[in-house]
Motif scaffolding. Structure first.
Motif, PDB file in Angstrom:
ATOM      1  N   SER A 149       6.744  17.910 -12.509  1.00 52.48           N
ATOM      2  CA  SER A 149       6.803  19.231 -12.702  1.00 52.48           C
ATOM      3  C   SER A 149       8.381  19.654 -12.135  1.00 52.48           C
ATOM      4  N   LEU A 150       8.527  19.171 -10.806  1.00 49.57           N
ATOM      5  CA  LEU A 150       9.871  19.650 -10.359  1.00 49.57           C
ATOM      6  C   LEU A 150      10.956  18.730 -10.894  1.00 49.57           C
ATOM      7  N   ALA A 151      11.131  17.548 -11.272  1.00 53.93           N
ATOM      8  CA  ALA A 151      11.950  17.021 -12.131  1.00 53.93           C
ATOM      9  C   ALA A 151      12.311  17.541 -13.415  1.00 53.93           C
ATOM     10  N   ALA A 152      11.269  17.988 -14.133  1.00 49.14           N
ATOM     11  CA  ALA A 152      11.446  18.651 -15.418  1.00 49.14           C
ATOM     12  C   ALA A 152      12.184  20.007 -15.381  1.00 49.14           C
ATOM     13  N   ALA A 153      11.691  20.944 -14.217  1.00 50.14           N
ATOM     14  CA  ALA A 153      12.444  21.970 -13.942  1.00 50.14           C
ATOM     15  C   ALA A 153      13.935  21.932 -13.564  1.00 50.14           C
ATOM     16  N   MET A 159       0.905  -1.209   0.193  1.00 51.11           N
ATOM     17  CA  MET A 159       0.038   0.006   0.047  1.00 51.11           C
ATOM     18  C   MET A 159       0.901   1.302   0.115  1.00 51.11           C
ATOM     19  N   PRO A 160       0.509   2.062  -1.187  1.00 55.43           N
ATOM     20  CA  PRO A 160       1.719   3.303  -1.230  1.00 55.43           C
ATOM     21  C   PRO A 160       1.307   4.238   0.093  1.00 55.43           C
ATOM     22  N   HIS A 161       2.144   4.880   0.723  1.00 56.88           N
ATOM     23  CA  HIS A 161       1.867   5.764   1.688  1.00 56.88           C
ATOM     24  C   HIS A 161       1.326   7.140   1.172  1.00 56.88           C
ATOM     25  N   SER A 162       0.561   8.018   1.819  1.00 54.05           N
ATOM     26  CA  SER A 162       0.073   8.992   1.166  1.00 54.05           C
ATOM     27  C   SER A 162       1.171  10.036   0.896  1.00 54.05           C
ATOM     28  N   HIS A 163       0.973  10.837  -0.394  1.00 51.37           N
ATOM     29  CA  HIS A 163       1.857  11.801  -0.817  1.00 51.37           C
ATOM     30  C   HIS A 163       1.735  13.108  -0.102  1.00 51.37           C
ATOM     31  N   ARG A 164       3.019  13.480   0.192  1.00 55.65           N
ATOM     32  CA  ARG A 164       2.805  15.027   0.912  1.00 55.65           C
ATOM     33  C   ARG A 164       3.308  15.915  -0.210  1.00 55.65           C
ATOM     34  N   ARG A 165       2.824  17.201  -0.118  1.00 55.88           N
ATOM     35  CA  ARG A 165       3.460  18.255  -0.835  1.00 55.88           C
ATOM     36  C   ARG A 165       4.572  18.507  -0.814  1.00 55.88           C
ATOM     37  N   HIS A 166       5.184  18.711  -1.727  1.00 60.19           N
ATOM     38  CA  HIS A 166       6.596  19.307  -1.677  1.00 60.19           C
ATOM     39  C   HIS A 166       6.796  20.548  -0.844  1.00 60.19           C
ATOM     40  N   PRO A 167       7.758  20.575   0.327  1.00 62.54           N
ATOM     41  CA  PRO A 167       7.627  21.795   0.987  1.00 62.54           C
ATOM     42  C   PRO A 167       8.095  23.079   0.051  1.00 62.54           C
ATOM     43  N   ARG A 168       7.481  24.360   0.658  1.00 65.28           N
ATOM     44  CA  ARG A 168       7.775  25.491  -0.307  1.00 65.28           C
ATOM     45  C   ARG A 168       9.252  25.692  -0.427  1.00 65.28           C
ATOM     46  N   VAL A 169      10.115  25.345   0.785  1.00 71.60           N
ATOM     47  CA  VAL A 169      11.517  25.609   0.673  1.00 71.60           C
ATOM     48  C   VAL A 169      12.200  24.263   1.307  1.00 71.60           C
ATOM     49  N   SER A 202       3.757  13.714  -4.928  1.00 76.56           N
ATOM     50  CA  SER A 202       2.678  13.073  -5.846  1.00 76.56           C
ATOM     51  C   SER A 202       3.241  13.383  -7.400  1.00 76.56           C
ATOM     52  N   PRO A 203       2.525  12.257  -7.957  1.00 76.01           N
ATOM     53  CA  PRO A 203       3.302  12.191  -9.528  1.00 76.01           C
ATOM     54  C   PRO A 203       3.205  13.330 -10.146  1.00 76.01           C
TER      55      PRO A 203
END
Length: 194
Positions: A175-179, A1-11, A169-170
């Motif tokens: 988006s972050l990996a592309a940047a 069971m995959p754990h819940s995704h967190r938002r990437h921190p602002r910094v 999250s995917p």
């Protein structure tokens, strides 16, 4: 069971501390540090920065960690590899009758209670997979001190990529990996500082 995704921190700061020999040795000295900082912008973009320093064996640990504490942005989330304390080191410390000296991350947290510090358990094999997938030149297992010191920023970026893939999250990953890839292409065009 995959754990819940967190938002990437602002910094978020990914920290690599290169020691010679490892942290569990009483003779251990910090030889290089790299802080890889990711700032997520309002419009979904991101900015990246690397702060990379090298030290000789005589540099004072408290001064180095104090300098790191000063350069990490206020309220940042800090990720770093959890140090695996060797059994030998534990036995030695208990035999000596003293408490274990605090780890680098504990000292940083003491000096900077505003930071959200996440020690990541990250196997070498995972970092190797990430470095292969993203063509990040990490210092290999048998590398000498100079190449390990030089590659501290790559180490910090590998750790961040591991965090990104395991925690976010995917959509954010993509988006972050592309940047990050675009930023790395620009960075690669610049000469090494030392």
């Amino acid at each position: 069971m995959p754990h819940s995704h967190r938002r990437h921190p602002r910094v978020l700061c990914s920290l690599a501390i290169i020691r010679d020999p490892g942290e569990s040795s009483p003779r251990s000295a910090i030889r290089s540090t790299a802080i890889f900082t990711v700032r997520c912008e309002q419009k979904g973009g991101a900015r990246f920065a690397v702060d990379h320093r090298a030290f000789d064996r005589t540099a004072n640990r408290a001064d180095i960690l104090g300098g790191l504490a000063e350069r990490i942005p206020t309220g940042a989330t800090l990720i770093a590899r959890a140090s695996r304390t060797s059994q030998h080191y534990l036995r030695h410390a208990f035999a000596a009758g003293g408490p274990l000296p605090p780890a680098d991350l504990q000292l940083l947290q003491r000096g900077r209670p505003d930071l959200d510090i996440l020690p990541l358990e990250c196997a070498n094999s995972v970092l190797e997979e990430i470095s292969a997938a993203y063509r990040i030149e990490r210092a290999g297992p048998g590398s000498n001190m100079l190449s390990r010191s030089r590659r501290a920023p790559e180490e910090a970026q590998c750790l961040w990529a591991a965090f990104l893939w395991s925690q976010c999250s995917p959509h954010q990953r993509t988006s972050l990996a592309a940047a990050w890839q675009a930023w790395r292409a620009l960075e690669r065009a610049r000469p090494l500082p030392f």
